[in-house]
Design a protein around this motif. Structure first.
Motif, PDB file in Angstrom:
ATOM      1  N   MET A 137       9.979   4.030  -2.136  1.00  0.00           N
ATOM      2  CA  MET A 137      10.316   3.052  -1.101  1.00  0.00           C
ATOM      3  C   MET A 137       9.049   2.314  -0.687  1.00  0.00           C
ATOM      4  O   MET A 137       8.004   2.907  -0.476  1.00  0.00           O
ATOM      5  N   SER A 138       9.124   0.963  -0.541  1.00  0.00           N
ATOM      6  CA  SER A 138       7.956   0.166  -0.243  1.00  0.00           C
ATOM      7  C   SER A 138       7.531   0.327   1.207  1.00  0.00           C
ATOM      8  O   SER A 138       8.281   0.797   2.062  1.00  0.00           O
ATOM      9  N   HIS A 139       6.284  -0.114   1.469  1.00  0.00           N
ATOM     10  CA  HIS A 139       5.751  -0.066   2.837  1.00  0.00           C
ATOM     11  C   HIS A 139       6.598  -0.936   3.763  1.00  0.00           C
ATOM     12  O   HIS A 139       6.863  -0.574   4.912  1.00  0.00           O
ATOM     13  N   VAL A 140       7.037  -2.104   3.252  1.00  0.00           N
ATOM     14  CA  VAL A 140       7.857  -3.015   4.060  1.00  0.00           C
ATOM     15  C   VAL A 140       9.182  -2.351   4.431  1.00  0.00           C
ATOM     16  O   VAL A 140       9.643  -2.440   5.577  1.00  0.00           O
ATOM     17  N   GLN A 141       9.801  -1.669   3.477  1.00  0.00           N
ATOM     18  CA  GLN A 141      11.066  -0.986   3.754  1.00  0.00           C
ATOM     19  C   GLN A 141      10.881   0.112   4.790  1.00  0.00           C
ATOM     20  O   GLN A 141      11.720   0.309   5.675  1.00  0.00           O
ATOM     21  N   ASN A 142       9.780   0.862   4.655  1.00  0.00           N
ATOM     22  CA  ASN A 142       9.496   1.919   5.628  1.00  0.00           C
ATOM     23  C   ASN A 142       9.325   1.348   7.031  1.00  0.00           C
ATOM     24  O   ASN A 142       9.825   1.901   8.014  1.00  0.00           O
ATOM     25  N   ASP A 143       8.587   0.228   7.115  1.00  0.00           N
ATOM     26  CA  ASP A 143       8.374  -0.410   8.411  1.00  0.00           C
ATOM     27  C   ASP A 143       9.699  -0.870   9.013  1.00  0.00           C
ATOM     28  O   ASP A 143       9.933  -0.711  10.218  1.00  0.00           O
ATOM     29  N   ARG A 144      10.567  -1.437   8.175  1.00  0.00           N
ATOM     30  CA  ARG A 144      11.833  -1.943   8.702  1.00  0.00           C
ATOM     31  C   ARG A 144      12.734  -0.807   9.158  1.00  0.00           C
ATOM     32  O   ARG A 144      13.419  -0.909  10.176  1.00  0.00           O
ATOM     33  N   GLU A 145      12.736   0.288   8.407  1.00  0.00           N
ATOM     34  CA  GLU A 145      13.535   1.437   8.813  1.00  0.00           C
ATOM     35  C   GLU A 145      13.043   2.002  10.134  1.00  0.00           C
ATOM     36  O   GLU A 145      13.838   2.407  10.993  1.00  0.00           O
ATOM     37  N   ALA A 146      11.726   2.008  10.319  1.00  0.00           N
ATOM     38  CA  ALA A 146      11.162   2.488  11.588  1.00  0.00           C
ATOM     39  C   ALA A 146      11.567   1.577  12.734  1.00  0.00           C
ATOM     40  O   ALA A 146      11.917   2.036  13.823  1.00  0.00           O
ATOM     41  N   LEU A 147      11.521   0.251  12.492  1.00  0.00           N
ATOM     42  CA  LEU A 147      11.948  -0.705  13.509  1.00  0.00           C
ATOM     43  C   LEU A 147      13.423  -0.526  13.847  1.00  0.00           C
ATOM     44  O   LEU A 147      13.824  -0.571  15.017  1.00  0.00           O
ATOM     45  N   LEU A 148      14.224  -0.324  12.818  1.00  0.00           N
ATOM     46  CA  LEU A 148      15.666  -0.164  13.016  1.00  0.00           C
ATOM     47  C   LEU A 148      15.960   1.094  13.825  1.00  0.00           C
ATOM     48  O   LEU A 148      16.778   1.065  14.765  1.00  0.00           O
ATOM     49  N   MET A 149      15.295   2.168  13.488  1.00  0.00           N
ATOM     50  CA  MET A 149      15.499   3.416  14.220  1.00  0.00           C
ATOM     51  C   MET A 149      15.093   3.255  15.679  1.00  0.00           C
ATOM     52  O   MET A 149      15.818   3.664  16.595  1.00  0.00           O
ATOM     53  N   ARG A 150      13.929   2.629  15.894  1.00  0.00           N
ATOM     54  CA  ARG A 150      13.462   2.433  17.267  1.00  0.00           C
ATOM     55  C   ARG A 150      14.416   1.556  18.060  1.00  0.00           C
ATOM     56  O   ARG A 150      14.716   1.827  19.230  1.00  0.00           O
ATOM     57  N   ALA A 151      14.933   0.497  17.406  1.00  0.00           N
ATOM     58  CA  ALA A 151      15.839  -0.420  18.094  1.00  0.00           C
ATOM     59  C   ALA A 151      17.118   0.280  18.514  1.00  0.00           C
ATOM     60  O   ALA A 151      17.558   0.158  19.667  1.00  0.00           O
ATOM     61  N   PHE A 152      17.721   1.044  17.610  1.00  0.00           N
ATOM     62  CA  PHE A 152      18.996   1.673  17.941  1.00  0.00           C
ATOM     63  C   PHE A 152      18.815   2.808  18.948  1.00  0.00           C
ATOM     64  O   PHE A 152      19.686   3.023  19.795  1.00  0.00           O
ATOM     65  N   ILE A 153      17.695   3.515  18.870  1.00  0.00           N
ATOM     66  CA  ILE A 153      17.438   4.551  19.870  1.00  0.00           C
ATOM     67  C   ILE A 153      17.262   3.916  21.251  1.00  0.00           C
ATOM     68  O   ILE A 153      17.821   4.379  22.244  1.00  0.00           O
ATOM     69  N   GLU A 154      16.500   2.834  21.308  1.00  0.00           N
ATOM     70  CA  GLU A 154      16.259   2.169  22.590  1.00  0.00           C
ATOM     71  C   GLU A 154      17.549   1.591  23.163  1.00  0.00           C
ATOM     72  O   GLU A 154      17.832   1.717  24.352  1.00  0.00           O
ATOM     73  N   LEU A 155      18.357   0.959  22.299  1.00  0.00           N
ATOM     74  CA  LEU A 155      19.614   0.379  22.771  1.00  0.00           C
ATOM     75  C   LEU A 155      20.583   1.464  23.228  1.00  0.00           C
ATOM     76  O   LEU A 155      21.288   1.308  24.231  1.00  0.00           O
ATOM     77  N   ALA A 156      20.613   2.578  22.490  1.00  0.00           N
ATOM     78  CA  ALA A 156      21.483   3.685  22.885  1.00  0.00           C
ATOM     79  C   ALA A 156      21.067   4.245  24.239  1.00  0.00           C
ATOM     80  O   ALA A 156      21.903   4.590  25.077  1.00  0.00           O
ATOM     81  N   ASP A 157      19.743   4.301  24.471  1.00  0.00           N
ATOM     82  CA  ASP A 157      19.244   4.826  25.740  1.00  0.00           C
ATOM     83  C   ASP A 157      19.634   3.942  26.916  1.00  0.00           C
ATOM     84  O   ASP A 157      19.749   4.408  28.049  1.00  0.00           O
ATOM     85  N   THR A 158      19.820   2.624  26.658  1.00  0.00           N
ATOM     86  CA  THR A 158      20.178   1.726  27.756  1.00  0.00           C
ATOM     87  C   THR A 158      21.658   1.808  28.105  1.00  0.00           C
ATOM     88  O   THR A 158      22.047   1.445  29.226  1.00  0.00           O
ATOM     89  N   LEU A 159      22.483   2.265  27.159  1.00  0.00           N
ATOM     90  CA  LEU A 159      23.931   2.251  27.387  1.00  0.00           C
ATOM     91  C   LEU A 159      24.386   3.539  28.062  1.00  0.00           C
ATOM     92  O   LEU A 159      25.171   4.309  27.519  1.00  0.00           O
ATOM     93  N   VAL A 160      23.872   3.778  29.242  1.00  0.00           N
ATOM     94  CA  VAL A 160      24.243   4.944  30.034  1.00  0.00           C
ATOM     95  C   VAL A 160      24.686   4.454  31.395  1.00  0.00           C
ATOM     96  O   VAL A 160      24.643   3.274  31.701  1.00  0.00           O
TER      97      VAL A 160
END
Length: 249
Positions: A1-24
């Protein structure tokens, strides 16, 4: 897996975790939508993003945008009563325009309004869907013409679906409660946010985008709700000066 793909997966994980945390319970819907448009820009390599909602009178209104230019572009579509975002909400289907320069025949009034003023070359509008009906749209603006990859369109729709959940609160919808009050609350919060941006821009002699950045950074830096900070800025000029002390990026 490329560095770009790894970075995007990290961004995606962070985004969904942050959004999930707001929906309380007791979350700030405007803050959640602001974070969502920011993540949309970052994840989908967009120049800007915005969210429109249908108000109780059936009129489209912008409730979140990543920049003043995208806010203005949305307003032009609303005033012209035409454009990709308007069509998306009306039909409940995604609308993709790979080159806005070629859209004059489809949306002539919008083309006149945008002529020589907008820097966006393509737009992808994705519906906020509730049981098959669109209550709004997530709009992605790009500075270059061209389509979005299918994977990006699916991700964009997933973000739009999260916005729908955040606005309507799934539990309330499941119990058959009226959603109009929740939509109106989001729209009212937007009005206060715009007022707060204006106060900071005037007091600090800032652009509106910079004023919004100060407001948002203060809220997140102090673990406060964006709507709460905006209301205090509007009612307390001393507090507004305190917010203005936030360093510029």
């Amino acid at each position: 897996m490329s560095h770009v793909q790894n970075d995007r997966e990290a961004l995606l994980m962070r985004a969904f975790i942050e959004l999930a945390d707001t929906l309380v319970d007791d979350y700030d819907v405007i803050d959640a939508l602001d974070r969502l448009v920011g993540h949309s820009v970052e994840l989908l390599s967009a120049a800007a993003a915005a969210i429109m909602l249908v108000d109780p009178r059936g009129q489209l209104r912008t409730v979140a945008s990543s920049s003043e230019e995208s806010d203005w572009t949305e307003l032009m579509q609303i005033q012209a009563d035409q454009g990709p975002c308007v069509d998306c909400v009306r039909t409940g289907e995604p609308v993709t325009v790979t080159d806005l320069d070629d859209a004059a025949g489809r949306w002539p009034e919008l083309a006149v309004a945008l002529a020589g003023k907008g820097s966006y070359r393509s737009v992808h509008a994705l519906p906020l869907r509730l049981r098959g009906e669109a209550i709004g749209g997530l709009n992605l603006f790009h500075s270059r013409p061209g389509p979005l990859p299918e994977a990006d369109l699916r991700l964009g729709q997933a973000l739009a679906d999260i916005a729908t959940i955040g606005i309507l609160q799934e539990r309330a919808v499941r119990h058959g409660e009226i959603v109009t009050e929740q939509l109106q609350a989001a729209l009212n919060s937007r009005v206060v946010l715009e007022q707060a941006k204006g106060v900071l821009a005037q007091q600090g002699r800032l652009t509106v985008d910079t004023a919004f950045d100060r407001l948002r950074r203060y809220a997140r830096g102090h673990n406060l709700l964006l709507g709460e900070v905006a209301r205090r800025v509007v009612t307390d000029r001393a507090f507004a000066r305190h917010v203005l002390a936030v360093p510029v990026r």
